[in-house]
Write a protein that holds these residues in place. Structure first.
Motif, PDB file in Angstrom:
ATOM      1  N   THR A   1       0.532  -5.563 -30.656  1.00 46.21           N
ATOM      2  CA  THR A   1       0.639  -6.958 -30.226  1.00 46.21           C
ATOM      3  C   THR A   1      -0.497  -7.326 -29.278  1.00 46.21           C
ATOM      4  OG1 THR A   1       3.045  -6.855 -30.438  1.00 46.21           O
ATOM      5  CG2 THR A   1       2.137  -8.655 -29.123  1.00 46.21           C
ATOM      6  N   LEU A   2      -0.826  -6.421 -28.350  1.00 43.78           N
ATOM      7  CA  LEU A   2      -1.920  -6.690 -27.415  1.00 43.78           C
ATOM      8  C   LEU A   2      -3.248  -6.815 -28.150  1.00 43.78           C
ATOM      9  CD1 LEU A   2      -0.956  -4.298 -24.462  1.00 43.78           C
ATOM     10  CD2 LEU A   2      -0.646  -6.780 -24.597  1.00 43.78           C
ATOM     11  N   ALA A   3      -3.453  -5.975 -29.160  1.00 44.32           N
ATOM     12  CA  ALA A   3      -4.681  -6.066 -29.954  1.00 44.32           C
ATOM     13  C   ALA A   3      -4.743  -7.399 -30.686  1.00 44.32           C
ATOM     14  CB  ALA A   3      -4.751  -4.907 -30.939  1.00 44.32           C
ATOM     15  N   SER A   4      -3.608  -7.838 -31.198  1.00 47.72           N
ATOM     16  CA  SER A   4      -3.540  -9.133 -31.876  1.00 47.72           C
ATOM     17  C   SER A   4      -3.836 -10.278 -30.906  1.00 47.72           C
ATOM     18  CB  SER A   4      -2.163  -9.311 -32.514  1.00 47.72           C
ATOM     19  OG  SER A   4      -2.065 -10.547 -33.182  1.00 47.72           O
ATOM     20  N   ASP A   5      -3.403 -10.116 -29.640  1.00 47.29           N
ATOM     21  CA  ASP A   5      -3.708 -11.121 -28.615  1.00 47.29           C
ATOM     22  C   ASP A   5      -5.213 -11.256 -28.409  1.00 47.29           C
ATOM     23  OD1 ASP A   5      -1.010 -11.542 -28.222  1.00 47.29           O
ATOM     24  OD2 ASP A   5      -0.899 -10.372 -26.366  1.00 47.29           O
ATOM     25  N   VAL A   6      -5.912 -10.125 -28.416  1.00 48.09           N
ATOM     26  CA  VAL A   6      -7.366 -10.146 -28.220  1.00 48.09           C
ATOM     27  C   VAL A   6      -8.039 -10.944 -29.339  1.00 48.09           C
ATOM     28  CG1 VAL A   6      -9.473  -8.752 -28.048  1.00 48.09           C
ATOM     29  CG2 VAL A   6      -7.349  -7.959 -26.967  1.00 48.09           C
ATOM     30  N   ILE A   7      -7.621 -10.687 -30.566  1.00 47.33           N
ATOM     31  CA  ILE A   7      -8.158 -11.435 -31.696  1.00 47.33           C
ATOM     32  C   ILE A   7      -7.853 -12.920 -31.541  1.00 47.33           C
ATOM     33  CG2 ILE A   7      -7.940 -11.837 -34.176  1.00 47.33           C
ATOM     34  CD1 ILE A   7      -9.623  -9.433 -33.449  1.00 47.33           C
ATOM     35  N   GLY A   8      -6.659 -13.247 -31.037  1.00 46.80           N
ATOM     36  CA  GLY A   8      -6.292 -14.632 -30.811  1.00 46.80           C
ATOM     37  C   GLY A   8      -7.217 -15.322 -29.823  1.00 46.80           C
ATOM     38  N   VAL A   9      -7.585 -14.612 -28.762  1.00 48.24           N
ATOM     39  CA  VAL A   9      -8.519 -15.171 -27.780  1.00 48.24           C
ATOM     40  C   VAL A   9      -9.901 -15.358 -28.412  1.00 48.24           C
ATOM     41  CG1 VAL A   9      -9.681 -14.795 -25.579  1.00 48.24           C
ATOM     42  CG2 VAL A   9      -7.265 -14.203 -25.812  1.00 48.24           C
ATOM     43  N   MET A  10     -10.345 -14.376 -29.188  1.00 48.04           N
ATOM     44  CA  MET A  10     -11.633 -14.511 -29.868  1.00 48.04           C
ATOM     45  C   MET A  10     -11.628 -15.716 -30.811  1.00 48.04           C
ATOM     46  SD  MET A  10     -12.477 -10.461 -30.638  1.00 48.04           S
ATOM     47  CE  MET A  10     -13.982 -10.806 -31.566  1.00 48.04           C
ATOM     48  N   ASP A  11     -10.541 -15.894 -31.532  1.00 48.22           N
ATOM     49  CA  ASP A  11     -10.428 -17.053 -32.416  1.00 48.22           C
ATOM     50  C   ASP A  11     -10.476 -18.355 -31.617  1.00 48.22           C
ATOM     51  OD1 ASP A  11     -10.210 -15.425 -34.649  1.00 48.22           O
ATOM     52  OD2 ASP A  11      -8.020 -15.535 -34.739  1.00 48.22           O
ATOM     53  N   HIS A  12      -9.772 -18.372 -30.501  1.00 49.68           N
ATOM     54  CA  HIS A  12      -9.731 -19.555 -29.635  1.00 49.68           C
ATOM     55  C   HIS A  12     -11.129 -19.919 -29.146  1.00 49.68           C
ATOM     56  CE1 HIS A  12      -8.029 -22.360 -26.685  1.00 49.68           C
ATOM     57  NE2 HIS A  12      -8.842 -21.820 -25.783  1.00 49.68           N
ATOM     58  N   LEU A  13     -11.941 -18.909 -28.867  1.00 48.49           N
ATOM     59  CA  LEU A  13     -13.299 -19.121 -28.364  1.00 48.49           C
ATOM     60  C   LEU A  13     -14.333 -19.186 -29.493  1.00 48.49           C
ATOM     61  CD1 LEU A  13     -13.188 -16.721 -25.258  1.00 48.49           C
ATOM     62  CD2 LEU A  13     -13.017 -19.222 -25.271  1.00 48.49           C
ATOM     63  N   LYS A  14     -13.855 -19.101 -30.730  1.00 37.23           N
ATOM     64  CA  LYS A  14     -14.717 -19.170 -31.915  1.00 37.23           C
ATOM     65  C   LYS A  14     -15.764 -18.051 -31.917  1.00 37.23           C
ATOM     66  CE  LYS A  14     -14.107 -24.134 -32.723  1.00 37.23           C
ATOM     67  NZ  LYS A  14     -12.910 -24.240 -31.848  1.00 37.23           N
ATOM     68  N   VAL A  15     -15.304 -16.855 -31.608  1.00 34.24           N
ATOM     69  CA  VAL A  15     -16.155 -15.660 -31.628  1.00 34.24           C
ATOM     70  C   VAL A  15     -15.778 -14.837 -32.853  1.00 34.24           C
ATOM     71  CG1 VAL A  15     -16.765 -13.527 -30.434  1.00 34.24           C
ATOM     72  CG2 VAL A  15     -16.397 -15.640 -29.127  1.00 34.24           C
ATOM     73  N   ASP A  16     -16.677 -14.777 -33.837  1.00 30.50           N
ATOM     74  CA  ASP A  16     -16.378 -14.065 -35.084  1.00 30.50           C
ATOM     75  C   ASP A  16     -16.367 -12.554 -34.900  1.00 30.50           C
ATOM     76  OD1 ASP A  16     -16.141 -16.421 -36.527  1.00 30.50           O
ATOM     77  OD2 ASP A  16     -18.282 -16.489 -36.981  1.00 30.50           O
ATOM     78  N   SER A  17     -17.342 -12.044 -34.127  1.00 33.16           N
ATOM     79  CA  SER A  17     -17.419 -10.602 -33.880  1.00 33.16           C
ATOM     80  C   SER A  17     -18.042 -10.370 -32.511  1.00 33.16           C
ATOM     81  CB  SER A  17     -18.233  -9.892 -34.959  1.00 33.16           C
ATOM     82  OG  SER A  17     -19.582 -10.319 -34.931  1.00 33.16           O
ATOM     83  N   ALA A  18     -17.748  -9.225 -31.930  1.00 35.39           N
ATOM     84  CA  ALA A  18     -18.240  -8.921 -30.594  1.00 35.39           C
ATOM     85  C   ALA A  18     -18.246  -7.420 -30.375  1.00 35.39           C
ATOM     86  CB  ALA A  18     -17.363  -9.594 -29.543  1.00 35.39           C
ATOM     87  N   ASP A  19     -19.020  -6.992 -29.390  1.00 34.66           N
ATOM     88  CA  ASP A  19     -18.857  -5.648 -28.866  1.00 34.66           C
ATOM     89  C   ASP A  19     -17.585  -5.659 -28.018  1.00 34.66           C
ATOM     90  OD1 ASP A  19     -21.314  -4.811 -29.971  1.00 34.66           O
ATOM     91  OD2 ASP A  19     -22.401  -5.578 -28.225  1.00 34.66           O
ATOM     92  N   VAL A  20     -16.874  -4.544 -27.967  1.00 34.09           N
ATOM     93  CA  VAL A  20     -15.621  -4.473 -27.215  1.00 34.09           C
ATOM     94  C   VAL A  20     -15.640  -3.225 -26.335  1.00 34.09           C
ATOM     95  CG1 VAL A  20     -13.117  -4.234 -27.348  1.00 34.09           C
ATOM     96  CG2 VAL A  20     -14.306  -5.716 -28.979  1.00 34.09           C
ATOM     97  N   ALA A  21     -15.305  -3.397 -25.056  1.00 30.71           N
ATOM     98  CA  ALA A  21     -15.216  -2.273 -24.125  1.00 30.71           C
ATOM     99  C   ALA A  21     -13.850  -2.285 -23.465  1.00 30.71           C
ATOM    100  CB  ALA A  21     -16.311  -2.353 -23.063  1.00 30.71           C
ATOM    101  N   GLY A  22     -13.175  -1.142 -23.479  1.00 28.13           N
ATOM    102  CA  GLY A  22     -11.858  -1.051 -22.875  1.00 28.13           C
ATOM    103  C   GLY A  22     -11.737   0.165 -21.987  1.00 28.13           C
ATOM    104  N   TYR A  23     -11.079  -0.011 -20.852  1.00 27.28           N
ATOM    105  CA  TYR A  23     -10.848   1.089 -19.908  1.00 27.28           C
ATOM    106  C   TYR A  23      -9.371   1.452 -19.875  1.00 27.28           C
ATOM    107  CZ  TYR A  23      -9.881   3.231 -15.343  1.00 27.28           C
ATOM    108  OH  TYR A  23      -9.416   4.045 -14.343  1.00 27.28           O
ATOM    109  N   SER A  24      -9.061   2.746 -19.980  1.00 21.99           N
ATOM    110  CA  SER A  24      -7.695   3.254 -19.853  1.00 21.99           C
ATOM    111  C   SER A  24      -6.779   2.567 -20.859  1.00 21.99           C
ATOM    112  CB  SER A  24      -7.215   3.078 -18.409  1.00 21.99           C
ATOM    113  OG  SER A  24      -6.034   3.801 -18.163  1.00 21.99           O
TER     114      SER A  24
END
Length: 291
Positions: A107-130
């Motif tokens: 669900t959290l991963a799906s939220d990230v995609i939702g934010v990217m869609d909201h900002l109209k970002v088709d693809s991005a580099d992704v960095a995650g800690y812990s």
């Protein structure tokens, strides 16, 4: 005589390191303000985000109990000089309101995609800690075409990627361990409803104590380059970490074969919390990998 180790003995160093980490970041603070911030309506909740700089986008995913500022305050000013930095706060964290919605990695991963869609970002580099790194792994499984390059900092895609004492500590966490700590101070500073602190703790402690395994076969399917950064004593099982790197195509003799597109960096003399304080080292690895 064998000494009996209490739960509090295991957790005390973790909380002390967290306090040092928060104090260091709060004393210097984040030097620049976001060019844009707001809430993206995704999957029945509102997810808070901040945007800095211009250029190729990079999405930053924080650790458990953290906020954008606490996790990324010293990296964002540097990254945003040449990149469009999108930082997200997960469900119940920071500015993002608490929700009774079940908390899980998918669900959290799906939220990230939702934010990217909201900002109209088709693809991005992704960095995650812990915890953010685990979400990033799940994101790469669910939506691989949305990720250009993946950076995993002190994290794993399965519970057995942690050393046993760490996994046991997760199970031993209790709400009272977190009361009147910098975790609560950070929560109170920006949470839309501070009264939700007990609910948030209950939800998060259940989340971190739940075993998970995204599957070796799924990691082996990754086609995007992956950078793994780990402290030599950050709680990750280094045997399992080496196996992960092999799944990503690493662990070869590069004098006899092409250099793998994925990278592994082990930072010496670093704990889980301490690793994120090594801003210059992490920034150096990020810049070399992402350019």
């Amino acid at each position: 005589m064998k000494r009996v180790i209490k739960e509090s003995d295991v957790l005390k160093p973790v909380l002390i390191m967290a306090m040092l980490f928060f104090t260091a970041f709060q004393s210097k603070g984040q030097q620049n303000k976001p060019a844009e911030s707001g809430y993206a309506p995704v999957n029945g909740i509102k997810v808070y985000y901040e945007v800095y700089g211009e250029g190729r986008p990079i999405v930053l995913l924080h650790g458990a109990f953290y906020t954008i500022e606490l996790n990324w305050a010293k990296l964002i000013p540097e990254l945003s000089k040449t990149r469009k930095v999108i930082a997200i706060e997960f469900q119940g964290h920071g500015h993002t309101p608490y929700s009774d919605r079940k908390l899980d990695l998918a669900t959290l991963a799906s939220d990230v995609i939702g934010v990217m869609d909201h900002l109209k970002v088709d693809s991005a580099d992704v960095a995650g800690y812990s915890m953010g790194g685990s979400v990033a792994y799940q994101l790469a499984i669910q939506s691989p075409k949305r990720i250009r390059k993946l950076v995993i900092i002190s994290s794993t895609y399965k519970s057995t990627g942690w050393r046993p004492e760490v996994a046991n500590a997760f199970k031993a966490f209790k709400p009272e361990f977190f009361n009147n700590t910098p975790f609560q101070t950070a929560y109170d500073a920006v949470a839309p409803d501070k009264t939700k602190w007990p609910n948030f703790l209950e939800q998060m402690l259940a989340f971190v104590a739940t075993p998970f395994d995204m599957g070796d076969s799924n990691i082996a399917k990754f086609t995007m380059p992956v950078l793994i950064i780990s402290g030599d004593n950050d709680g990750l099982d280094k045997v399992e970490l080496a196996k992960t790197y092999q799944l990503l195509g690493g662990g070869v003799s590069a004098d006899m074969a092409p250099m793998p597109k994925s990278h592994l960096a082990i930072v010496p003399s670093q704990s889980h919390v301490g690793l994120m304080m090594q801003t210059d080292i992490i920034l150096g690895y990020l810049n070399d990998f992402l350019k």
